[in-house]
Design an enzyme around this catalytic site. Structure first.
Site, mmCIF file in Angstrom:
data_model
loop_
_atom_site.group_PDB
_atom_site.id
_atom_site.type_symbol
_atom_site.label_atom_id
_atom_site.label_comp_id
_atom_site.label_asym_id
_atom_site.label_seq_id
_atom_site.Cartn_x
_atom_site.Cartn_y
_atom_site.Cartn_z
ATOM 1 N N LYS A 88 32.526 -5.687 31.972
ATOM 2 C CA LYS A 88 33.286 -5.748 33.220
ATOM 3 C C LYS A 88 34.740 -5.527 32.913
ATOM 4 C CE LYS A 88 30.665 -9.704 34.905
ATOM 5 N NZ LYS A 88 30.762 -10.523 33.699
HETATM 6 N N1 GLU Z 1 30.483 -15.755 30.800
HETATM 7 C C1 GLU Z 1 29.929 -14.981 29.731
HETATM 8 C C2 GLU Z 1 30.043 -13.505 30.055
HETATM 9 O O1 GLU Z 1 30.163 -13.134 31.216
HETATM 10 C C3 GLU Z 1 28.469 -15.273 29.479
HETATM 11 C C4 GLU Z 1 28.225 -16.653 29.065
HETATM 12 C C5 GLU Z 1 26.813 -16.945 28.602
HETATM 13 O O2 GLU Z 1 25.844 -16.388 29.146
HETATM 14 O O3 GLU Z 1 26.691 -17.774 27.715
HETATM 15 O O4 GLU Z 1 30.001 -12.703 29.145
#
Ligand code: GLU
Length: 288
Positions: free
Chosen positions: A238
């Site tokens: 992203k």
């Molecule tokens: N917030 C993290 C991301 O968007 C993923 C966290 C997780 O799945 O442990 O890459």
């Protein structure tokens, strides 16, 4: 002891809109929860004002809804959880499991320049105090016992944290909790039993297991998924501006994510029908 009832989650950071890679993770974690008769929780990991995009969290939830993917419990927003991260940090500091570090990235690189070794490893310079220098970050004290777990897809995975990474940062120099800390505190708080996410996080898992052990939290099971790559062979991200999912091709998006998970086309007429058909196929491959 019986395993607690399955609780899975999808935890996107709102650094941009959902792309094909995040849909694959959302779909797989949802299917795994349903195949196990469990719950699926959504957590928006919005604690990095330097990287988060205003409004992206709400947009992610709207996009998930288009695919008929909705959190079974109220969505947890990490910006509401800062007190819990502070509390975990104090506990680790009090027990001597974590310590304040005064080193900047430059100082660590200079040290490696002189003494050699892997520049990615923190050499523990502040383990016994900062020598009066002001604290910048907080690090978790690690040892060199192998931290091992068995991923449901990738099999056994092991890291020796001290020699491969060194004591790692759990509160950043800008005062924000590090991703490793926030994710572990919240997976514990939400009672997550199963983590299904992209393979890019496989080598973060031993750090998260070390933190679970330090905080006395149970260790979830892990399933790390294949990544979706762009035409240059790079992981979609992203933050790096991967193309958001097209709004007019809901079924095509689902089928492509499903193909990325290694399954043949379902050919359903609606997201609900697609999901209903996918659950038993998923269960046949990954258990449930
Ligand atoms: N917030 C993290 C991301 O968007 C993923 C966290 C997780 O799945 O442990 O890459």
């Amino acid at each position: 002891m019986a395993r607690p009832a399955y609780r899975g989650r999808f935890a996107p950071s709102p650094t941009g809109l959902l792309h094909a890679g995040s849909l694959l993770a959302a779909l797989a974690s949802w299917l795994d929860a349903r195949a196990h008769g469990g719950l699926w929780l959504v957590r928006i990991e919005d604690i990095d004002p330097f990287r988060d995009i205003p409004g992206a969290g709400e947009k992610i939830l709207q996009t998930l809804a288009r695919f008929s993917l909705a959190s079974d419990e109220p969505v947890l927003w990490q910006h509401d959880r800062l007190g819990a991260y502070r509390e975990a940090l104090s506990r680790l500091l009090e027990k001597g499991m974590a310590y304040g570090c005064a080193c900047s990235r430059h100082e660590i690189l200079d040290w490696h320049h002189i003494y050699g070794g892997n520049p990615a490893v923190y050499p523990g310079l502040c383990r016994n105090g900062t020598g009066g220098r002001p604290v910048r970050s907080i690090r978790l004290r690690v040892d060199d016992e192998p931290v091992a777990f068995t991923d449901r897809r990738r099999g056994p995975f092991v890291q020796r944290l001290e020699s491969e990474l060194g004591d790692f940062i759990i509160r950043r120099a800008d005062g924000l909790p590090a991703y490793q800390l926030a994710v572990v505190v919240d997976d514990g708080f939400q009672g997550v039993t199963d983590i299904v996410r992209g393979e890019d996080l496989l080598d973060n898992t031993p750090r998260q297991i070390a933190l679970q052990r330090a905080l006395g939290l149970p260790q979830p099971r892990y399933l790390h998924l294949p990544l979706v790559l762009n035409e240059r062979g790079e992981k979609l991200s992203k933050q790096a501006g991967a193309a958001p999912l097209p709004e007019d091709d809901t079924m095509g998006c689902l089928e492509r994510a499903w193909a990325g998970l290694g399954f043949p086309r379902i050919g359903a007429g609606s997201p609900q029908a697609f999901l209903r058909a996918a659950i038993p196929i998923w269960a046949g491959r990954w258990g449930g």
